[in-house]
Every structure is written in C-alpha cells, then in structure tokens.
Design an enzyme around this catalytic site. Structure first.
Site, PDB file in Angstrom:
ATOM      1  N   ARG A  57       0.877  -1.232   0.016  1.00 44.09           N
ATOM      2  CA  ARG A  57      -0.032  -0.175  -0.053  1.00 44.09           C
ATOM      3  C   ARG A  57       0.715   1.424   0.121  1.00 44.09           C
ATOM      4  O   ARG A  57       0.596   2.283  -0.938  1.00 44.09           O
ATOM      5  CB  ARG A  57      -1.053   0.003   1.212  1.00 44.09           C
ATOM      6  CG  ARG A  57      -1.812   1.275   1.191  1.00 44.09           C
ATOM      7  CD  ARG A  57      -2.609   1.298   2.357  1.00 44.09           C
ATOM      8  NE  ARG A  57      -2.114   1.434   3.670  1.00 44.09           N
ATOM      9  CZ  ARG A  57      -2.108   0.877   4.690  1.00 44.09           C
ATOM     10  NH1 ARG A  57      -2.958  -0.178   4.667  1.00 44.09           N
ATOM     11  NH2 ARG A  57      -1.098   1.102   5.546  1.00 44.09           N
ATOM     12  N   TYR A 110     -10.466  22.864 -14.377  1.00 40.25           N
ATOM     13  CA  TYR A 110     -11.130  21.285 -14.595  1.00 40.25           C
ATOM     14  C   TYR A 110     -12.444  21.463 -13.590  1.00 40.25           C
ATOM     15  O   TYR A 110     -12.143  21.259 -12.512  1.00 40.25           O
ATOM     16  CB  TYR A 110     -10.197  20.474 -14.200  1.00 40.25           C
ATOM     17  CG  TYR A 110     -10.809  18.906 -14.454  1.00 40.25           C
ATOM     18  CD1 TYR A 110     -11.337  18.610 -15.321  1.00 40.25           C
ATOM     19  CD2 TYR A 110     -10.647  18.115 -13.289  1.00 40.25           C
ATOM     20  CE1 TYR A 110     -11.896  17.321 -15.456  1.00 40.25           C
ATOM     21  CE2 TYR A 110     -11.339  16.860 -13.240  1.00 40.25           C
ATOM     22  CZ  TYR A 110     -11.895  16.461 -14.346  1.00 40.25           C
ATOM     23  OH  TYR A 110     -12.464  15.346 -14.441  1.00 40.25           O
ATOM     24  N   LYS A 208      -3.820  11.404 -19.016  1.00 38.69           N
ATOM     25  CA  LYS A 208      -3.919  12.369 -20.216  1.00 38.69           C
ATOM     26  C   LYS A 208      -2.673  12.040 -20.935  1.00 38.69           C
ATOM     27  O   LYS A 208      -2.291  10.798 -21.210  1.00 38.69           O
ATOM     28  CB  LYS A 208      -4.148  13.514 -19.726  1.00 38.69           C
ATOM     29  CG  LYS A 208      -5.287  13.922 -18.728  1.00 38.69           C
ATOM     30  CD  LYS A 208      -6.601  13.480 -19.184  1.00 38.69           C
ATOM     31  CE  LYS A 208      -7.686  13.451 -18.046  1.00 38.69           C
ATOM     32  NZ  LYS A 208      -8.902  12.961 -18.389  1.00 38.69           N
TER      33      LYS A 208
HETATM   34  N1  PLP Z   1      -6.960  18.030 -14.285  1.00 35.72           N
HETATM   35  C1  PLP Z   1      -7.216  18.157 -15.475  1.00 35.72           C
HETATM   36  C2  PLP Z   1      -6.789  19.271 -16.285  1.00 35.72           C
HETATM   37  C3  PLP Z   1      -8.234  17.143 -16.158  1.00 35.72           C
HETATM   38  O1  PLP Z   1      -8.490  17.494 -17.421  1.00 35.72           O
HETATM   39  C4  PLP Z   1      -8.627  16.288 -15.567  1.00 35.72           C
HETATM   40  C5  PLP Z   1      -9.443  15.154 -16.107  1.00 35.72           C
HETATM   41  O2  PLP Z   1      -9.966  15.392 -17.082  1.00 35.72           O
HETATM   42  C6  PLP Z   1      -8.190  15.831 -14.083  1.00 35.72           C
HETATM   43  C7  PLP Z   1      -7.339  16.777 -13.514  1.00 35.72           C
HETATM   44  C8  PLP Z   1      -8.578  14.677 -13.262  1.00 35.72           C
HETATM   45  O3  PLP Z   1      -7.918  13.697 -13.658  1.00 35.72           O
HETATM   46  P1  PLP Z   1      -8.574  12.189 -13.387  1.00 35.72           P
HETATM   47  O4  PLP Z   1      -9.770  12.059 -14.381  1.00 35.72           O
HETATM   48  O5  PLP Z   1      -7.303  11.266 -13.834  1.00 35.72           O
HETATM   49  O6  PLP Z   1      -9.030  12.030 -12.090  1.00 35.72           O
END
Ligand code: PLP
Length: 389
Positions: A57, A110, A208
């Site tokens: 973990r 986001y 991403k």
């Molecule tokens: N930050 C940005 C700019 C994002 O586009 C995303 C997801 O689309 C996230 C954070 C969150 O990532 P996750 O989907 O892996 O939790």
C-alpha cells in the site's frame, strides 16, 4: 541501470524517458522491467527490511520506477508521488491543508475539481475563493497574507485555455506565505516545467498525455522541496492507500517512453488546426494560446517551450445546436470526454459540466491526437459545413 559513466554530456529528457532512465532488471538483464505485483516482502532474519520494501500500500517498485521518470521530466528534487487518479492527486494537495485555511483557485478550471472544492473542500473547513487567476491584479487581491495557504492554478486552463503567469503567481503566493500548486496536465512537461518557474508542487492527470493511450487512470504530484508539506502529501498517499496499481504504473511507464514524440506531434497538429480553423466561416472563435490573438499568448510564449500543447476549443457559429450537430457529424474524431490520447477527441463541454458551468454553450473542446492532421482538418471542416446546412 546501464553504465553511463563513459558519457560526457547529460542525456536529454527524451533519451532518458525512451529508456525509462536506463532501467534494466538486474537478475535477468531484461530491458523491460517486470511488473512487481507482490503486496508483501520477505523480512530479513535480523528483523529488518534491507530491500526498502515492506508492504504494497505505501510503496511498490513498479510505481517507484514510473515516479522516477515523472520526477526527471519535471526536474522535481523532492520526487514524485503517483496516485490512482488525477483527482486523487489533486485532492491530496487540498487535504494536506488544515481546517480554516484559505485557498485561492481559478474561476475556470477542470470542472470536477472545482466542484470538489466547493463541496468536499468547504465541508473539510477550507475557505475557498475562486478568481480569474490569469488576471494577476485579481489574484493579488484574492490572497490574504497569513491566511491563504495555497494558490492553485491550471495553465492552460480547461476549457477556455486561459494562461496564468506561473512565475508571477508564485511570487504572489509566496509573498502571502502560501504555496503555489499547478495543474499542468494540459501543458505537460514537454511545454512547461512549473517547478523551475517557482511553483512548489506540480500535478498531472497522468491519465492524459503522460500515458497518452486512454487506457490508464492515474495522477501524479511532483515536488520542489522535500519539506513538511511534501512529507504530508507522502503520508496521505501512503497512509490512505491512494497508490496507483502496479499494472497501471507499468502502462504509464510504457506510455512515457514515447511521450516526447507524441507531445511534439500533437502540439504541431493543434497549432495547424488552430490556424486553419481561425479562418473557417462556421467557426466564431478559436481558443488556443499559440494564436497571437489569444489574450494569454505573450505569457504562454514566455513560459511554454516547444509549442503550446494539444488542447484547443472552438466556438461554433450558430450556437449550441450547431456545435452539437458538428460533434455529431464527425467520422474520424472520437466523440468522447477526456484528453491527451493518441486518438483525437471532440466534446460538447457545457453539456457535461452541467448548469453552473462557465463554459459557453457553443464550445467544442478538441483534444488533438496523432492522426494525420489533414484528415483531422478535413473531417472537422466537413462536419462544420454539414451542421450549417
Ligand atoms: N486536471 C485536468 C486538467 C483534467 O483534465 C482532469 C481530467 O480530465 C483531471 C485533472 C482529473 O484527472 P483524472 O480524470 O485522472 O482524475
């Protein structure tokens, strides 16, 4: 690691990433290291743990290997911490604060993290101020010296691709006694290294472009200083079990071997599309920091290198209905949420963000992948024209 001692110049990040920093499995000499799946490790007769690993973990060798590559890409002296998602990584930064602490975050960012801040973040006792962080006067006015403990920025920021000046934001945060954390998912380490510009923590949704193949959900933090705050982030990750799974860490490492190639190709295509779509009769506006008319272009030129990233948005002439019809009419672009994969994605963003979104209803978000840019342009051009009858 292979022996690099006879080499007289430092290898580039692209070379190091392609070879997972020279990682070779020491027993078999395999150039692709194995996936360490064990949850527990043999204890030494003297009761110690000479390997440094105790339990799955808090730590895992495959995860550590991928963390080392991210830390290298970000020039992060404190190292990197991988989490099970971008949201898990981002929320850990806020959870490392104390009840009553004041945080400043972007008004447009986001959306899921903004929602989390306004609900769970506030429930945890954080005082949250949302402000247009690209406006440095507004940011300066929003921080409260002594009370503000964290300034969070995202640049370029979803889905309008506004640019915040990282170095200036760091100065403002530090002068108020706060830390600066940067969601650099859409810049990626190919274009921007926020720690070198003064940020304390950089966060990526590794889901991403770092992984880049739309087959892993992962998040990562990279730190400038191994201080009490960074240690607290490590304690949260290790204590609460938010670690990335070893198979996902392996896939992420595999993705990062080609990160530079993908990021270069995707940014070049995004720039070409932004320029060509700017002249399209059915496009009211193109939002891309690489365009000279973008309000953040000068700052972007200063703090981004190798181009301006793989994300852009278009505002479709004819409004929401024409935008949705355009997304419905594509054949090559994939109609889906998310971003940063090898396949190009198109999304009507306002309808996924819900009624309180700051995203205009005529906006389509485009994540540019690795396909032939001529095909991408022709497909979108045809869909735009068809949507306008
Ligand atoms: N930050 C940005 C700019 C994002 O586009 C995303 C997801 O689309 C996230 C954070 C969150 O990532 P996750 O989907 O892996 O939790």
């Amino acid at each position: 690691m292979t022996d690099r001692s006879s080499h007289d110049r430092p290898f580039s990040k692209r070379s190091l990433a392609a070879q997972a920093m020279g990682l070779v499995e020491p027993v078999t000499k395999a150039v692709v290291p194995p996936i360490h799946v064990a949850t527990t490790y043999l204890r030494d007769p003297d009761n110690g743990y000479s390997s440094g690993f105790v339990y799955g973990r808090p730590d895992n060798a495959t995860v550590r290997e991928a963390e080392d590559v991210v830390a290298m890409l970000e020039d992060a002296p404190a190292g990197a911490l991988l989490f099970g998602s971008g949201m898990a990584a981002a929320t850990a930064v806020f959870r490392a604060l104390d009840p009553g602490d004041h945080v400043v975050a972007p008004a447009v960012m986001y959306w899921a993290l903004r929602q989390w801040l306004l609900t769970e973040g506030r429930r945890a006792g954080l005082e949250v101020t949302l402000v247009e962080t690209s406006d440095l006067d507004a940011l300066r006015a929003a921080v409260r010296p002594g009370a503000t403990k964290l300034v969070w920025i995202e640049t370029p920021a979803n889905p309008l691709w506004t640019i915040t000046d990282i170095a200036a934001a760091a100065e403002i945060a530090h002068a108020a006694g706060a830390r600066l954390a940067v969601d650099s998912t859409c810049a990626s380490p190919y274009h921007t290294r926020p720690l070198a510009l003064g940020a304390d923590v950089v966060m990526h949704a590794a889901t991403k472009i770092l992984n880049g193949h739309s087959d892993v959900v992962a998040g990562v933090l990279a730190g400038r200083e191994n201080d009490a705050f960074w240690q607290r982030l490590a304690t949260i990750r290790k204590g609460e079990g938010g670690i990335l799974g070893p198979f996902e860490a392996y896939l992420l490492m595999r993705g990062m071997r080609t990160f530079h190639l993908r990021a270069a190709a995707q940014a070049a295509s995004a720039m070409a599309l932004a320029e060509r779509l700017s002249a399209h009769p059915n496009v009211a506006a193109v939002l891309y920091p690489g365009l000279p008319g973008h309000p953040g272009h000068d700052v972007a030129r200063r703090q981004m290198e190798n181009g301006f990233g793989y994300m852009l948005s278009i505002r479709v002439a004819g409004g929401e209905r024409a935008a949705i019809a355009t997304a419905a009419g594509v054949a090559l672009w994939t109609r889906a949420t998310s971003l940063g994969g090898v396949e190009s994605l198109i999304e009507h963003r306002a309808s996924i963000e819900g009624p309180d979104t700051p995203c205009p209803p005529d906006l389509l978000r485009l994540s540019v992948g690795c396909e032939d840019v001529e095909d991408l342009h022709a497909d979108l051009d045809r869909a735009l024209r068809a949507a306008h009858g």
